[in-house]
Enzyme design. Sequence first.
Site, short mmCIF file in Angstrom:
data_model
loop_
_atom_site.label_atom_id
_atom_site.label_comp_id
_atom_site.label_asym_id
_atom_site.label_seq_id
_atom_site.Cartn_x
_atom_site.Cartn_y
_atom_site.Cartn_z
CB SER A 61 -0.89 0.03 1.25
OG SER A 61 -1.66 -1.14 1.32
N1 SAH Z 1 -0.17 -5.27 4.19
C1 SAH Z 1 0.46 -5.58 2.92
C2 SAH Z 1 -0.49 -5.28 1.78
C3 SAH Z 1 -0.69 -6.51 0.97
S1 SAH Z 1 -1.92 -6.47 -0.28
C4 SAH Z 1 1.78 -4.88 2.76
O1 SAH Z 1 2.16 -4.06 3.60
O2 SAH Z 1 2.52 -5.21 1.83
C5 SAH Z 1 -3.17 -7.50 0.42
C6 SAH Z 1 -2.78 -8.90 0.74
O3 SAH Z 1 -3.95 -9.54 1.24
C7 SAH Z 1 -2.31 -9.74 -0.44
O4 SAH Z 1 -1.04 -10.24 -0.16
C8 SAH Z 1 -3.35 -10.86 -0.53
O5 SAH Z 1 -2.82 -12.10 -0.92
C9 SAH Z 1 -3.86 -10.90 0.89
N2 SAH Z 1 -5.17 -11.53 1.07
C10 SAH Z 1 -6.28 -11.45 0.26
N3 SAH Z 1 -7.27 -12.19 0.77
C11 SAH Z 1 -6.80 -12.76 1.93
C12 SAH Z 1 -7.36 -13.63 2.91
N4 SAH Z 1 -8.61 -14.11 2.82
N5 SAH Z 1 -6.59 -13.99 3.95
C13 SAH Z 1 -5.32 -13.56 4.06
N6 SAH Z 1 -4.73 -12.73 3.17
C14 SAH Z 1 -5.46 -12.33 2.12
#
Ligand code: SAH
Length: 216
Positions: A61
């Site tokens: 993000s």
């Molecule tokens: N907090 C992260 C942002 C990652 S983007 C950072 O700082 O880099 C969102 C993430 O949520 C992705 O990696 C995706 O795979 C994950 N995601 C989506 N659905 C999910 C679920 N049901 N359980 C766990 N992770 C999930």
Amino acid sequence: MAYEYQRRLMVNDQLKARGIRDERVLHAMETVERHLFVDEHLRDKAYADCALPIAEGQTISQPYMVALMTELLELKGDEKVLEIGTGSGYQSAVLSLLASEVFSVERIPLLASRAEKLLKELNYNNVHVTVSDGTVGLPEHAPFDAIIVTAGAPEVPQEYLDQLNPGGRLVIPVGSRYSQALYRIRKSPSGIEKNVSTACVFVPLVGESGWKENEP
Ligand code: SAH
């Protein structure tokens, strides 16, 4: 330009300038080496005012969104926090400096194992990464003082409300697959208080209480 200097500019021009005030959050954002959480060829863009791609079609993000969501959690230092969506591990590292224990859940095993390895190398030892469907929370470690969801949900899964302590905060983007509103929910003795903070765009939260994998 040295990364440390770029971080200071990021904090001043992107975070303070847009109203992030929590000194502990600002300090954490100035401390965590965001460039280490992106692919090598993107390092020079790590402190830019935008989200960046990570592996598996996911994103890290925008710095402002990380700071805003973290500020909305109102952490003082002794909390147990649940993060859904480990991704690169960057948000987990920021939380690690502001809370006592961080449980982070990621559904994609490759991302989880990379993030876990990096967080360990950088000594963020109070972060625990789990591979599972985070739409149902993390019942085995509940309850939590704060829950942050870094993927967009079609609605607020009841499981998160159930797994929050009284007084606990939940920050979650809710809306369509392509655009959401950032909710901050507080579980107070008199019920659930909901505030809508800002419009945002996150990758979808995919799972049992989220979006279905191939839904349009
Ligand atoms: N907090 C992260 C942002 C990652 S983007 C950072 O700082 O880099 C969102 C993430 O949520 C992705 O990696 C995706 O795979 C994950 N995601 C989506 N659905 C999910 C679920 N049901 N359980 C766990 N992770 C999930």
